[in-house]
Design a protein around this motif. Sequence first.
Motif, PDB file in Angstrom:
ATOM      1  N   PHE A   6      31.717  48.024  27.636  1.00 30.86           N
ATOM      2  CA  PHE A   6      32.939  47.961  28.442  1.00 30.86           C
ATOM      3  C   PHE A   6      33.109  46.591  29.070  1.00 30.86           C
ATOM      4  N   SER A   7      31.994  46.003  29.520  1.00 29.93           N
ATOM      5  CA  SER A   7      32.041  44.667  30.143  1.00 29.93           C
ATOM      6  C   SER A   7      32.514  43.629  29.143  1.00 29.93           C
ATOM      7  N   PHE A   8      31.991  43.720  27.898  1.00 27.64           N
ATOM      8  CA  PHE A   8      32.415  42.771  26.879  1.00 27.64           C
ATOM      9  C   PHE A   8      33.899  42.938  26.545  1.00 27.64           C
ATOM     10  N   LEU A   9      34.363  44.190  26.559  1.00 30.25           N
ATOM     11  CA  LEU A   9      35.777  44.444  26.292  1.00 30.25           C
ATOM     12  C   LEU A   9      36.655  43.814  27.353  1.00 30.25           C
ATOM     13  N   VAL A  10      36.295  43.998  28.612  1.00 30.54           N
ATOM     14  CA  VAL A  10      37.054  43.422  29.724  1.00 30.54           C
ATOM     15  C   VAL A  10      37.052  41.906  29.642  1.00 30.54           C
ATOM     16  N   LEU A  11      35.855  41.325  29.355  1.00 33.48           N
ATOM     17  CA  LEU A  11      35.741  39.879  29.252  1.00 33.48           C
ATOM     18  C   LEU A  11      36.630  39.358  28.123  1.00 33.48           C
ATOM     19  N   GLY A  12      36.631  40.087  26.979  1.00 37.75           N
ATOM     20  CA  GLY A  12      37.465  39.665  25.849  1.00 37.75           C
ATOM     21  C   GLY A  12      38.930  39.673  26.204  1.00 37.75           C
ATOM     22  N   CYS A  13      39.374  40.721  26.906  1.00 36.72           N
ATOM     23  CA  CYS A  13      40.787  40.809  27.311  1.00 36.72           C
ATOM     24  C   CYS A  13      41.175  39.662  28.235  1.00 36.72           C
ATOM     25  N   LEU A  14      40.261  39.351  29.202  1.00 37.28           N
ATOM     26  CA  LEU A  14      40.531  38.263  30.147  1.00 37.28           C
ATOM     27  C   LEU A  14      40.614  36.928  29.427  1.00 37.28           C
ATOM     28  N   LEU A  15      39.680  36.693  28.491  1.00 39.26           N
ATOM     29  CA  LEU A  15      39.694  35.437  27.736  1.00 39.26           C
ATOM     30  C   LEU A  15      40.971  35.329  26.903  1.00 39.26           C
ATOM     31  N   GLY A  16      41.391  36.483  26.303  1.00 37.09           N
ATOM     32  CA  GLY A  16      42.625  36.475  25.509  1.00 37.09           C
ATOM     33  C   GLY A  16      43.805  36.092  26.359  1.00 37.09           C
ATOM     34  N   THR A  17      43.853  36.623  27.586  1.00 31.97           N
ATOM     35  CA  THR A  17      44.953  36.304  28.493  1.00 31.97           C
ATOM     36  C   THR A  17      44.956  34.830  28.855  1.00 31.97           C
ATOM     37  N   VAL A  18      43.769  34.286  29.128  1.00 28.11           N
ATOM     38  CA  VAL A  18      43.669  32.872  29.500  1.00 28.11           C
ATOM     39  C   VAL A  18      44.083  31.979  28.355  1.00 28.11           C
ATOM     40  N   ILE A  19      43.611  32.311  27.128  1.00 31.93           N
ATOM     41  CA  ILE A  19      43.940  31.479  25.968  1.00 31.93           C
ATOM     42  C   ILE A  19      45.436  31.508  25.685  1.00 31.93           C
ATOM     43  N   THR A  20      46.014  32.740  25.744  1.00 32.53           N
ATOM     44  CA  THR A  20      47.459  32.862  25.500  1.00 32.53           C
ATOM     45  C   THR A  20      48.256  32.101  26.537  1.00 32.53           C
ATOM     46  N   SER A  21      47.841  32.224  27.803  1.00 32.06           N
ATOM     47  CA  SER A  21      48.545  31.515  28.874  1.00 32.06           C
ATOM     48  C   SER A  21      48.462  30.021  28.669  1.00 32.06           C
ATOM     49  N   GLY A  22      47.280  29.554  28.220  1.00 26.75           N
ATOM     50  CA  GLY A  22      47.109  28.119  28.006  1.00 26.75           C
ATOM     51  C   GLY A  22      47.973  27.611  26.882  1.00 26.75           C
ATOM     52  N   ALA A  23      48.077  28.417  25.800  1.00 26.40           N
ATOM     53  CA  ALA A  23      48.861  27.982  24.649  1.00 26.40           C
ATOM     54  C   ALA A  23      50.332  27.870  24.982  1.00 26.40           C
ATOM     55  N   PHE A  24      50.829  28.783  25.847  1.00 24.98           N
ATOM     56  CA  PHE A  24      52.251  28.796  26.151  1.00 24.98           C
ATOM     57  C   PHE A  24      52.603  28.102  27.449  1.00 24.98           C
ATOM     58  N   SER A  25      51.596  27.644  28.190  1.00 20.52           N
ATOM     59  CA  SER A  25      51.906  26.975  29.454  1.00 20.52           C
ATOM     60  C   SER A  25      52.679  25.692  29.223  1.00 20.52           C
ATOM     61  N   VAL A  26      52.472  25.083  28.054  1.00 21.49           N
ATOM     62  CA  VAL A  26      53.179  23.840  27.741  1.00 21.49           C
ATOM     63  C   VAL A  26      54.653  24.099  27.461  1.00 21.49           C
ATOM     64  N   LEU A  27      55.031  25.381  27.273  1.00 26.10           N
ATOM     65  CA  LEU A  27      56.417  25.687  26.954  1.00 26.10           C
ATOM     66  C   LEU A  27      57.314  25.739  28.181  1.00 26.10           C
ATOM     67  N   ALA A  28      56.727  26.020  29.339  1.00 27.40           N
ATOM     68  CA  ALA A  28      57.537  26.234  30.536  1.00 27.40           C
ATOM     69  C   ALA A  28      58.080  24.929  31.089  1.00 27.40           C
ATOM     70  N   ARG A  29      59.369  24.929  31.441  1.00 28.68           N
ATOM     71  CA  ARG A  29      59.964  23.746  32.055  1.00 28.68           C
ATOM     72  C   ARG A  29      59.612  23.744  33.539  1.00 28.68           C
ATOM     73  N   GLY A  48      52.547  11.863  22.259  1.00 22.62           N
ATOM     74  CA  GLY A  48      52.355  12.229  23.656  1.00 22.62           C
ATOM     75  C   GLY A  48      52.646  13.679  23.973  1.00 22.62           C
ATOM     76  N   THR A  49      53.197  14.442  23.000  1.00 25.18           N
ATOM     77  CA  THR A  49      53.557  15.826  23.262  1.00 25.18           C
ATOM     78  C   THR A  49      52.327  16.713  23.330  1.00 25.18           C
ATOM     79  N   LYS A  50      52.275  17.533  24.346  1.00 27.40           N
ATOM     80  CA  LYS A  50      51.178  18.481  24.445  1.00 27.40           C
ATOM     81  C   LYS A  50      51.277  19.485  23.308  1.00 27.40           C
ATOM     82  N   ARG A  51      50.144  20.026  22.930  1.00 26.42           N
ATOM     83  CA  ARG A  51      50.106  20.937  21.794  1.00 26.42           C
ATOM     84  C   ARG A  51      50.809  22.251  22.121  1.00 26.42           C
ATOM     85  N   VAL A  52      51.689  22.668  21.217  1.00 28.64           N
ATOM     86  CA  VAL A  52      52.419  23.924  21.348  1.00 28.64           C
ATOM     87  C   VAL A  52      52.030  24.816  20.175  1.00 28.64           C
ATOM     88  N   VAL A  53      51.662  26.042  20.457  1.00 26.87           N
ATOM     89  CA  VAL A  53      51.310  27.006  19.415  1.00 26.87           C
ATOM     90  C   VAL A  53      52.360  28.115  19.415  1.00 26.87           C
TER      91      VAL A  53
END
Length: 350
Positions: A6-29, A48-53
């Motif tokens: 269960f701990s690994f599952l929670v950790l995986g979900c949190l990491l997924g959220t962080v990675i997704t947020s990081g990938a799309f944070s460059v999209l926000a004005r 000079g453009t930040k990476r967008v996924v």
Amino acid sequence: MDKKAFSFLVLGCLLGTVITSGAFSVLARPASAEGAGERRAAGATSAGTKRVVLKLSHALDQAHPVHVAMEYMAKQLDKKSGGAVQLQIFPNGQLGSETESIEQVQRGALAMVKTSTAPLESFIPEMALFGLPYLFRDEEHFWKVLLGDVGKELAAAGTKVGVRGLCYYDSGSRSFYTIDAPVMSPADLKGKKIRVMKSKTAMDLVSQMGAAPTPIAFGELYSALQQGMVDGAENNPPSLLTSRHFEVAKHYSLDEHTSIPDIILFSQKIWESLSPEVQGWIQEAADESAVFQREAWKKSTQASLDALTKAGVTIHRPDKEAFREQVQPMYDRLEGAELGKLVKRVQEVK
């Protein structure tokens, strides 16, 4: 589930959220003037453009010419942006059905989806136009409409519901394929259960032909055919081949009742968060992929028919006139309606 799992599952979900947020944070004005200046500086050049996924969802197999065209789009986008904008493609309905993916694009949870225009009827009623049978005189007429005023208006109509049409893809003509016997006239469809897309117009068409329309997700259709839940379906030659539905349905009747294009949709919410330069790269890559896809489609259609014949499918070529007469009431019911006016505009395209 034990505590460690269960701990690994929670950790995986949190990491997924962080990675997704990081990938799309460059999209926000950024809201502040200082932040806006940083955004312009970041988007000023490819270096000079930040990476967008960006993630793109679709329901087809990787061997399908539409998937190949999207891979081409990804390569073109990579070149134009100098690697700053990456397109990740998720085939086979990995991220959900077409309708589910459209809803994710609306919310901004997903950047892009390749969908048939048929499921879009639930979001953009005008898209029902493409589901009308025998609407186009020939292929030239079809593309004049799509690339002309009517096609452009329909592609832009989705912005009011949160989706932006980038380009159309060729999806050929749809014909019936069945398990036990060929469809040589509308009478052969009477009483049969035919799978259709989740589209009111598609259901009306099959009902008008005398069959029972059965909406089923494309990814679930093979088992539905295999188990006898439906007697047949309708689609274009490359889709019949790459889906392997021909292993169950051995009769393909080329009545070619509709020419329903595919469309690449982009999330309006995410689009507005991108710099004009990034928007330009995306639109250019999409347009170039559409030209590439049309050529790939032509080659794939004949190759698919040859492969289907070799695989034991009998290709039938019924007289289309009986089918045209059978569906005429669909047009009669449109007299005076907004969709009827749109039909007249299409018919007037020379």
